[in-house]
Design a protein around this motif. Sequence first.
Motif, PDB file in Angstrom:
ATOM      1  N   SER A 157       0.843  -1.211   0.000  1.00 47.73           N
ATOM      2  CA  SER A 157       0.000   0.000   0.000  1.00 47.73           C
ATOM      3  C   SER A 157       0.871   1.252   0.000  1.00 47.73           C
ATOM      4  O   SER A 157       0.556   2.236  -0.666  1.00 47.73           O
ATOM      5  CB  SER A 157      -0.900   0.035   1.231  1.00 47.73           C
ATOM      6  OG  SER A 157      -1.671  -1.121   1.293  1.00 47.73           O
ATOM      7  N   ILE A 158       1.959   1.203   0.742  1.00 46.84           N
ATOM      8  CA  ILE A 158       2.882   2.353   0.781  1.00 46.84           C
ATOM      9  C   ILE A 158       3.414   2.611  -0.631  1.00 46.84           C
ATOM     10  O   ILE A 158       3.436   3.739  -1.109  1.00 46.84           O
ATOM     11  CB  ILE A 158       4.031   2.096   1.778  1.00 46.84           C
ATOM     12  CG1 ILE A 158       3.492   2.101   3.206  1.00 46.84           C
ATOM     13  CG2 ILE A 158       5.149   3.134   1.604  1.00 46.84           C
ATOM     14  CD1 ILE A 158       4.474   1.589   4.262  1.00 46.84           C
ATOM     15  N   LEU A 159       3.802   1.539  -1.309  1.00 39.53           N
ATOM     16  CA  LEU A 159       4.339   1.690  -2.668  1.00 39.53           C
ATOM     17  C   LEU A 159       3.303   2.275  -3.614  1.00 39.53           C
ATOM     18  O   LEU A 159       3.599   3.172  -4.406  1.00 39.53           O
ATOM     19  CB  LEU A 159       4.819   0.344  -3.222  1.00 39.53           C
ATOM     20  CG  LEU A 159       6.078  -0.224  -2.594  1.00 39.53           C
ATOM     21  CD1 LEU A 159       6.500  -1.489  -3.309  1.00 39.53           C
ATOM     22  CD2 LEU A 159       7.195   0.797  -2.684  1.00 39.53           C
ATOM     23  N   VAL A 160       2.078   1.763  -3.509  1.00 43.74           N
ATOM     24  CA  VAL A 160       1.014   2.257  -4.393  1.00 43.74           C
ATOM     25  C   VAL A 160       0.794   3.745  -4.135  1.00 43.74           C
ATOM     26  O   VAL A 160       0.729   4.557  -5.066  1.00 43.74           O
ATOM     27  CB  VAL A 160      -0.295   1.454  -4.174  1.00 43.74           C
ATOM     28  CG1 VAL A 160      -1.457   2.105  -4.916  1.00 43.74           C
ATOM     29  CG2 VAL A 160      -0.121   0.018  -4.632  1.00 43.74           C
ATOM     30  N   ALA A 161       0.709   4.114  -2.862  1.00 44.44           N
ATOM     31  CA  ALA A 161       0.461   5.529  -2.519  1.00 44.44           C
ATOM     32  C   ALA A 161       1.603   6.404  -3.020  1.00 44.44           C
ATOM     33  O   ALA A 161       1.380   7.466  -3.603  1.00 44.44           O
ATOM     34  CB  ALA A 161       0.290   5.669  -1.013  1.00 44.44           C
ATOM     35  N   GLU A 162       2.822   5.941  -2.824  1.00 45.81           N
ATOM     36  CA  GLU A 162       3.976   6.747  -3.239  1.00 45.81           C
ATOM     37  C   GLU A 162       3.997   6.948  -4.757  1.00 45.81           C
ATOM     38  O   GLU A 162       4.380   7.989  -5.240  1.00 45.81           O
ATOM     39  CB  GLU A 162       5.275   6.097  -2.765  1.00 45.81           C
ATOM     40  CG  GLU A 162       5.504   6.235  -1.266  1.00 45.81           C
ATOM     41  CD  GLU A 162       5.885   7.652  -0.847  1.00 45.81           C
ATOM     42  OE1 GLU A 162       6.357   8.436  -1.685  1.00 45.81           O
ATOM     43  OE2 GLU A 162       5.698   7.966   0.350  1.00 45.81           O
ATOM     44  N   LYS A 163       3.541   5.929  -5.472  1.00 48.71           N
ATOM     45  CA  LYS A 163       3.536   6.051  -6.944  1.00 48.71           C
ATOM     46  C   LYS A 163       2.473   7.036  -7.421  1.00 48.71           C
ATOM     47  O   LYS A 163       2.545   7.530  -8.536  1.00 48.71           O
ATOM     48  CB  LYS A 163       3.316   4.681  -7.585  1.00 48.71           C
ATOM     49  CG  LYS A 163       4.603   3.891  -7.633  1.00 48.71           C
ATOM     50  CD  LYS A 163       4.413   2.574  -8.340  1.00 48.71           C
ATOM     51  CE  LYS A 163       5.667   1.737  -8.251  1.00 48.71           C
ATOM     52  NZ  LYS A 163       6.639   2.097  -9.261  1.00 48.71           N
ATOM     53  N   CYS A 164       1.477   7.302  -6.579  1.00 52.30           N
ATOM     54  CA  CYS A 164       0.419   8.251  -6.958  1.00 52.30           C
ATOM     55  C   CYS A 164       0.784   9.690  -6.599  1.00 52.30           C
ATOM     56  O   CYS A 164       0.014  10.600  -6.874  1.00 52.30           O
ATOM     57  CB  CYS A 164      -0.885   7.891  -6.256  1.00 52.30           C
ATOM     58  SG  CYS A 164      -1.584   6.357  -6.840  1.00 52.30           S
ATOM     59  N   ARG A 165       1.905   9.881  -5.947  1.00 54.43           N
ATOM     60  CA  ARG A 165       2.262  11.259  -5.560  1.00 54.43           C
ATOM     61  C   ARG A 165       2.431  12.116  -6.806  1.00 54.43           C
ATOM     62  O   ARG A 165       3.157  11.722  -7.732  1.00 54.43           O
ATOM     63  CB  ARG A 165       3.587  11.249  -4.790  1.00 54.43           C
ATOM     64  CG  ARG A 165       3.414  10.950  -3.329  1.00 54.43           C
ATOM     65  CD  ARG A 165       4.736  11.193  -2.643  1.00 54.43           C
ATOM     66  NE  ARG A 165       4.696  10.795  -1.258  1.00 54.43           N
ATOM     67  CZ  ARG A 165       4.322  11.619  -0.280  1.00 54.43           C
ATOM     68  NH1 ARG A 165       3.988  12.862  -0.542  1.00 54.43           N
ATOM     69  NH2 ARG A 165       4.305  11.198   0.962  1.00 54.43           N
ATOM     70  N   VAL A 166       1.813  13.264  -6.787  1.00 50.08           N
ATOM     71  CA  VAL A 166       1.872  14.165  -7.945  1.00 50.08           C
ATOM     72  C   VAL A 166       3.323  14.517  -8.275  1.00 50.08           C
ATOM     73  O   VAL A 166       3.720  14.530  -9.432  1.00 50.08           O
ATOM     74  CB  VAL A 166       1.052  15.448  -7.655  1.00 50.08           C
ATOM     75  CG1 VAL A 166       1.273  16.481  -8.742  1.00 50.08           C
ATOM     76  CG2 VAL A 166      -0.418  15.083  -7.529  1.00 50.08           C
ATOM     77  N   LYS A 167       4.111  14.732  -7.237  1.00 54.48           N
ATOM     78  CA  LYS A 167       5.489  15.163  -7.508  1.00 54.48           C
ATOM     79  C   LYS A 167       6.344  14.078  -8.171  1.00 54.48           C
ATOM     80  O   LYS A 167       7.398  14.355  -8.716  1.00 54.48           O
ATOM     81  CB  LYS A 167       6.159  15.667  -6.231  1.00 54.48           C
ATOM     82  CG  LYS A 167       6.476  14.614  -5.222  1.00 54.48           C
ATOM     83  CD  LYS A 167       7.187  15.200  -4.020  1.00 54.48           C
ATOM     84  CE  LYS A 167       7.525  14.110  -3.040  1.00 54.48           C
ATOM     85  NZ  LYS A 167       7.991  14.598  -1.764  1.00 54.48           N
ATOM     86  N   ARG A 168       5.874  12.844  -8.132  1.00 52.96           N
ATOM     87  CA  ARG A 168       6.669  11.765  -8.742  1.00 52.96           C
ATOM     88  C   ARG A 168       6.266  11.515 -10.185  1.00 52.96           C
ATOM     89  O   ARG A 168       6.909  10.758 -10.884  1.00 52.96           O
ATOM     90  CB  ARG A 168       6.455  10.449  -7.986  1.00 52.96           C
ATOM     91  CG  ARG A 168       6.983  10.473  -6.574  1.00 52.96           C
ATOM     92  CD  ARG A 168       7.172   9.065  -6.091  1.00 52.96           C
ATOM     93  NE  ARG A 168       7.390   9.027  -4.652  1.00 52.96           N
ATOM     94  CZ  ARG A 168       8.588   9.135  -4.089  1.00 52.96           C
ATOM     95  NH1 ARG A 168       9.651   9.308  -4.832  1.00 52.96           N
ATOM     96  NH2 ARG A 168       8.698   9.082  -2.773  1.00 52.96           N
TER      97      ARG A 168
END
Length: 201
Positions: free
Chosen positions: A181-192
């Motif tokens: 879940s952490i990975l999924v959320a991090e991949k959705c970060r606008v800045k990334r």
Amino acid sequence: MEKNHGLLIVLSGPSGAGKGTLCQELLRQVPNLKYSVSMTTRSPRPGEVEGVHYYFRSQKEFEVMIAEDELLESAQFCDHYYGTPRFAVEQALQLGQDVILEIEIQGALQIKKRFPQGIFTFIVPPSLDILSERIHKRGTETEEVIQKRLATAIQELGYVSEYDYVVINDEVSEAVNKLKSILVAEKCRVKRKPFVFKGGV
Ligand code: 5GP
């Protein structure tokens, strides 16, 4: 790390917290994730394979790697050196692969300076008693080494505030789901991620 480069995921936490098991499960379940094989001066444990679990090197060879700036970070842990070979990590990130480092805290803090955009996750055991039980069950260390690792673990727990996430490793499947879940959320970060809306905004 620029946009479209892979994510750098750092898993730290006391020896015996179960980082290795979680890492293996993640590698099995998450596509495009690469494990960074560390270098160490400690001896292989039964079943550990050169180039798979670690690159086992002498202290002299390790020092040469440091002198030639071939390690992204390095640290001394319970009388041995550990370090992350630079080339494999940088190459994978550039190719857009996500990379996972399973390293102790001093090394993680060095990585944080170099890659502040990394994802820093701290794995903790449910209790110190369970930690002790897990290290004993592993049966690969002498009692003296176990006591050293437990004392180090208590110090390490004080560094949790340096991390972005903390995951209690009680049930492996639950802890793995949290990491995914952490990975999924991090991949959705606008800045990334460059956000392109079909049809224009
Ligand atoms: P072990 O001897 O149990 O395999 O590892 C001892 C500790 O060293 C663990 O906390 C492990 O995560 C950490 N470690 C493994 N590889 C590296 C590395 O490349 N760099 C650093 N700093 N720590 C590492």
